[in-house]
Design a protein around this motif. Sequence first.
Motif, mmCIF file in Angstrom:
data_model
loop_
_atom_site.group_PDB
_atom_site.id
_atom_site.type_symbol
_atom_site.label_atom_id
_atom_site.label_comp_id
_atom_site.label_asym_id
_atom_site.label_seq_id
_atom_site.Cartn_x
_atom_site.Cartn_y
_atom_site.Cartn_z
ATOM 1 N N GLY A 99 0.895 -1.293 -0.151
ATOM 2 C CA GLY A 99 -0.061 -0.015 -0.031
ATOM 3 C C GLY A 99 0.866 1.214 -0.149
ATOM 4 O O GLY A 99 0.528 2.424 -0.383
ATOM 5 N N ASP A 203 -6.589 6.572 2.703
ATOM 6 C CA ASP A 203 -5.851 5.393 2.874
ATOM 7 C C ASP A 203 -6.833 4.526 3.919
ATOM 8 O O ASP A 203 -7.102 4.760 4.835
ATOM 9 C CB ASP A 203 -4.671 5.822 3.842
ATOM 10 N N SER A 238 -2.092 -6.358 2.829
ATOM 11 C CA SER A 238 -1.109 -6.706 3.989
ATOM 12 C C SER A 238 -1.895 -6.882 5.186
ATOM 13 O O SER A 238 -1.640 -8.017 6.084
ATOM 14 C CB SER A 238 -0.175 -5.495 4.334
ATOM 15 N N LYS A 239 -2.736 -5.999 5.770
ATOM 16 C CA LYS A 239 -3.302 -6.086 7.118
ATOM 17 C C LYS A 239 -4.588 -7.056 6.928
ATOM 18 O O LYS A 239 -4.798 -8.035 8.059
ATOM 19 C CB LYS A 239 -4.053 -4.936 7.607
HETATM 20 N N1 PLP Z 1 -1.076 3.043 5.257
HETATM 21 C C1 PLP Z 1 -1.130 2.763 6.646
HETATM 22 C C2 PLP Z 1 -1.998 3.753 7.547
HETATM 23 C C3 PLP Z 1 -0.505 1.697 7.502
HETATM 24 O O1 PLP Z 1 -0.270 1.675 8.691
HETATM 25 C C4 PLP Z 1 0.451 1.338 6.355
HETATM 26 C C5 PLP Z 1 1.476 0.054 7.181
HETATM 27 O O2 PLP Z 1 1.437 0.170 8.278
HETATM 28 C C6 PLP Z 1 0.587 1.320 5.170
HETATM 29 C C7 PLP Z 1 -0.233 2.250 4.594
HETATM 30 C C8 PLP Z 1 1.411 0.385 4.182
HETATM 31 O O3 PLP Z 1 1.148 -0.723 3.927
HETATM 32 P P1 PLP Z 1 1.991 -1.579 3.176
HETATM 33 O O4 PLP Z 1 2.826 -2.816 4.244
HETATM 34 O O5 PLP Z 1 0.834 -2.692 2.305
HETATM 35 O O6 PLP Z 1 3.004 -0.899 2.262
#
Ligand code: PLP
Length: 395
Positions: A99, A203, A238-239
């Motif tokens: 992300g 986001d 990811s999450k």
């Molecule tokens: N946006 C937020 C608010 C996040 O907390 C994170 C990761 O901690 C990301 C984006 C980035 O995620 P990614 O690991 O998919 O790059």
Amino acid sequence: MQIAERMSRLGSESAFEVLARAKALEAQGKSVINLGIGQPDFPTPPHVVEAGIKALRDGHHGYTPANGILPLREAVCAEIARRYKKTVSPEQIVIVPGGKVTMATAIMMFGEPGAEIMYPDPGFPIYESLVNFTGARLAGYPLLEKNGFAFRADDLLSRITPQTRLLIVNSPANPTGGVAPAAEVKKLVEGLQRFPHVAIMADEIYSRLVLDGAGDYASFIPYLDQLQDRLIILEGWSKTYAMTGWRLGWGLWPQNLAELATKLAINTHSCVNAATQYAGIAALEGPQDAVENMRQAFRRRRDLCVAGLNKIEGISCIKPEGAFYAFPNITRTGLTARQMQDRLLEEAGVATIAGTSFGRHGEGYLRLSFAASDEAIAEALERIKAFLAGNRPKQ
Ligand code: PLP
């Protein structure tokens, strides 16, 4: 050798530094409970792992289109239709290695000296770092505990200037777990009609981690028509699917900006590795019970964590509605956020992140990730309590 001046303006993410220090302490034989890093402590669902392995066995080892393989972009469109009842074209989806890359792309697209970019403070530290990198004016907006760390539409609208090019919003939020109430999202969208020069990057990486069910959460995707040609959505795997290390994210872009985002991809990473993209299809199209199980586990741990924190003298913590972070107020301990972070790690063996790592409005707060076992959370709370009991501020 002369390094470009802008390199000195790059910030960092303390979570990675704290992780390194925690590992160093562990290597010395010290016991450290890590509530610092923000990633699910669950494995990637097995059917997703299998899809990745199968893709490699099937020979998907070459470059892919820079914006991602079509079946994956179609799967994202189907997901958007399912969840938000909106039809978008696969041409508007850009698949990225995490992300974070959508964030970097959007900020680089709009940021330059003379421009202004608004972002949350406290907020994900990379927003500010990258805005600064581009030379744009830093226009952080405070998120306050009394508002549940959620933005207020009127406040954001009052901060827009003719130079504002991009407004970044994040809900559910890192580091606070705050969720913007649906009514505020609607009000913001309405108010933005007066400012057609402002693009919005929402986001929504934690959108599947609204802990008490859909609750009062609202995505910006249903407002695509009202924010036509200027809404960017940052999302990813990811999450939601415990896939932080796979590096996979998706961005929803207005058509013309999708082309620019793809151009940037061609100039930097070319594409996401092919096998990961196939795993991403399996994640979206396969069973979702792992997602639901994680959400429920995080909700239970949130309750444990918040109840435990509120029993510690000097600490108070409001209930985070989303993500997997608690953001307790520590002002009554008499320690600054950074002192608390360092001393908890070195003296109590608990890794947390100072609120100031997320912006100056994070002073007086600490971020604890409750993406950890119940036992680890309970032990960490005991250690924090014992540490503070031995460190009462002098009256
Ligand atoms: N946006 C937020 C608010 C996040 O907390 C994170 C990761 O901690 C990301 C984006 C980035 O995620 P990614 O690991 O998919 O790059």
